[in-house]
Design a protein around this motif. Structure first.
Motif, PDB file in Angstrom:
ATOM      1  N   ARG A 180       1.133   6.879  -6.799  1.00 62.28           N
ATOM      2  CA  ARG A 180       0.115   7.922  -7.032  1.00 62.28           C
ATOM      3  C   ARG A 180       0.735   9.315  -6.935  1.00 62.28           C
ATOM      4  NH1 ARG A 180      -2.889   4.993  -3.058  1.00 62.28           N
ATOM      5  NH2 ARG A 180      -4.251   3.434  -3.986  1.00 62.28           N
ATOM      6  N   ILE A 232      -3.280  -5.784  -4.624  1.00 61.72           N
ATOM      7  CA  ILE A 232      -3.390  -5.680  -3.163  1.00 61.72           C
ATOM      8  C   ILE A 232      -4.703  -6.283  -2.683  1.00 61.72           C
ATOM      9  CG2 ILE A 232      -3.488  -4.084  -1.205  1.00 61.72           C
ATOM     10  CD1 ILE A 232      -1.747  -2.166  -2.795  1.00 61.72           C
ATOM     11  N   GLU A 233      -5.778  -5.982  -3.386  1.00 65.84           N
ATOM     12  CA  GLU A 233      -7.089  -6.516  -2.998  1.00 65.84           C
ATOM     13  C   GLU A 233      -7.097  -8.040  -3.074  1.00 65.84           C
ATOM     14  OE1 GLU A 233      -9.572  -4.915  -1.626  1.00 65.84           O
ATOM     15  OE2 GLU A 233      -8.292  -3.132  -1.701  1.00 65.84           O
ATOM     16  N   THR A 239       2.189   1.781  -3.494  1.00 67.33           N
ATOM     17  CA  THR A 239       1.126   2.215  -4.397  1.00 67.33           C
ATOM     18  C   THR A 239       0.833   3.693  -4.196  1.00 67.33           C
ATOM     19  OG1 THR A 239       0.152  -0.004  -4.385  1.00 67.33           O
ATOM     20  CG2 THR A 239      -1.245   1.790  -5.160  1.00 67.33           C
ATOM     21  N   GLU A 240       0.800   4.127  -2.941  1.00 61.94           N
ATOM     22  CA  GLU A 240       0.607   5.547  -2.661  1.00 61.94           C
ATOM     23  C   GLU A 240       1.763   6.360  -3.230  1.00 61.94           C
ATOM     24  OE1 GLU A 240      -0.844   9.101  -1.672  1.00 61.94           O
ATOM     25  OE2 GLU A 240      -1.917   7.180  -1.638  1.00 61.94           O
ATOM     26  N   GLU A 276       0.828  -1.208   0.000  1.00 67.20           N
ATOM     27  CA  GLU A 276       0.000   0.000   0.000  1.00 67.20           C
ATOM     28  C   GLU A 276       0.864   1.261   0.000  1.00 67.20           C
ATOM     29  OE1 GLU A 276      -3.756  -1.939   2.479  1.00 67.20           O
ATOM     30  OE2 GLU A 276      -2.143  -0.874   3.532  1.00 67.20           O
ATOM     31  N   ARG A 318      -2.898   2.831 -10.713  1.00 67.73           N
ATOM     32  CA  ARG A 318      -4.172   2.121 -10.453  1.00 67.73           C
ATOM     33  C   ARG A 318      -4.055   0.629 -10.727  1.00 67.73           C
ATOM     34  NH1 ARG A 318      -6.388   6.800 -12.943  1.00 67.73           N
ATOM     35  NH2 ARG A 318      -6.439   5.710 -14.947  1.00 67.73           N
ATOM     36  N   ASP A 319      -3.194   0.255 -11.661  1.00 68.33           N
ATOM     37  CA  ASP A 319      -3.050  -1.156 -12.033  1.00 68.33           C
ATOM     38  C   ASP A 319      -2.631  -2.040 -10.863  1.00 68.33           C
ATOM     39  OD1 ASP A 319      -3.779  -0.745 -14.621  1.00 68.33           O
ATOM     40  OD2 ASP A 319      -1.761  -0.828 -15.453  1.00 68.33           O
ATOM     41  N   HIS A 320      -2.004  -1.454  -9.860  1.00 69.60           N
ATOM     42  CA  HIS A 320      -1.492  -2.244  -8.742  1.00 69.60           C
ATOM     43  C   HIS A 320      -2.526  -2.463  -7.639  1.00 69.60           C
ATOM     44  CE1 HIS A 320       2.189  -1.096 -10.821  1.00 69.60           C
ATOM     45  NE2 HIS A 320       2.824  -2.042 -10.157  1.00 69.60           N
ATOM     46  N   GLU A 321      -3.603  -1.696  -7.655  1.00 68.00           N
ATOM     47  CA  GLU A 321      -4.601  -1.814  -6.593  1.00 68.00           C
ATOM     48  C   GLU A 321      -5.305  -3.167  -6.577  1.00 68.00           C
ATOM     49  OE1 GLU A 321      -7.048   1.595  -7.179  1.00 68.00           O
ATOM     50  OE2 GLU A 321      -5.434   3.021  -6.689  1.00 68.00           O
TER      51      GLU A 321
END
Length: 223
Positions: free
Chosen positions: A128, A194-195, A124-125, A121, A188-191
């Motif tokens: 962004r 994580i989910e 990913t931040e 996370e 966004r592709d990495h979110e």
């Protein structure tokens, strides 16, 4: 051997730390390859580069050996050391291998990352923020670190060195500057990955594999 750090000039940049000189030189050379200073087939003269960086030839020679192991440069008795193939065709050869390694890493790391995906996370931040600042270099650093966390979490001593030997950072940079240039899209592709870890998705390995193959210059099938 000169104990000073390499000179930081317009063509040879990098955040130099108290790491071995050969590693600092390797980082600078990777940066120059990314930025197109040297083209495929161009000769790299060890002595000239050592003089430019203000170091002895020993760390340059060691860095070149590392780059040769990564197949980024080629060396022969009659032609010297020359830049290897950095074309989209080569990118298409590297990415299926990387994707296969990361698929296995995701499957092995699923229990650990399902419990704590916080490092993923964070990166990913970081991606962004880099996208908002239009900072390709920062996005590459966070993107590679994201994937490296998965390799580390796998707990397999062979996987991470094998992955590192593919020069992932260089190829990621080339991919983002030549193939997938939308920085916000890349973040966004990495979110979904994580989910998938959070919900302990048994298909997280295949999801990660397809994610990586999507950054290659042309569609590549994945089983």
């Amino acid at each position: 051997m000169n104990g000073e750090a390499p000179h930081n000039n317009a063509e040879s940049t990098g955040n130099l730390t108290r790491t071995p000189l050969s590693e600092q030189v390797r980082r600078i050379m990777l940066d120059n390859l990314v930025r197109g200073r040297w083209q495929a087939g161009q000769r790299i003269v060890e002595r000239r580069l050592a003089t430019e960086l203000g170091v002895s030839q020993a760390p340059v020679r060691e860095a070149l050996r590392d780059l040769q192991a990564m197949r980024l440069v080629e060396s022969s008795p009659h032609r010297g050391t020359r830049v290897g193939d950095l074309s989209p065709r080569r990118l298409c050869q590297v990415y299926p291998v990387r994707a296969a390694l990361e698929r296995l890493a995701a499957e092995l790391s699923l229990p650990r990352l399902a419990e704590d995906p916080s490092r993923l996370e964070e990166h990913t931040e970081g991606m962004r923020r880099a996208a908002a600042a239009e900072d390709v270099d920062a996005q590459v650093r966070h993107g590679v670190a994201f994937h490296r966390e998965i390799l580390r979490a796998a707990g397999n001593a062979v996987l991470l060195p094998s992955w590192e030997s593919l020069a992932v950072e260089l190829w990621t940079h080339l991919s983002l500057t030549r193939v997938r240039t939308g920085l916000h899209e890349n973040a966004r592709d990495h979110e979904p990955i994580i989910e998938a870890f959070r919900r302990r998705d048994p298909d997280v390995g295949r999801l990660l594999q397809l994610h990586i193959l999507g950054y290659a210059p042309q569609p590549i099938g994945a089983s």
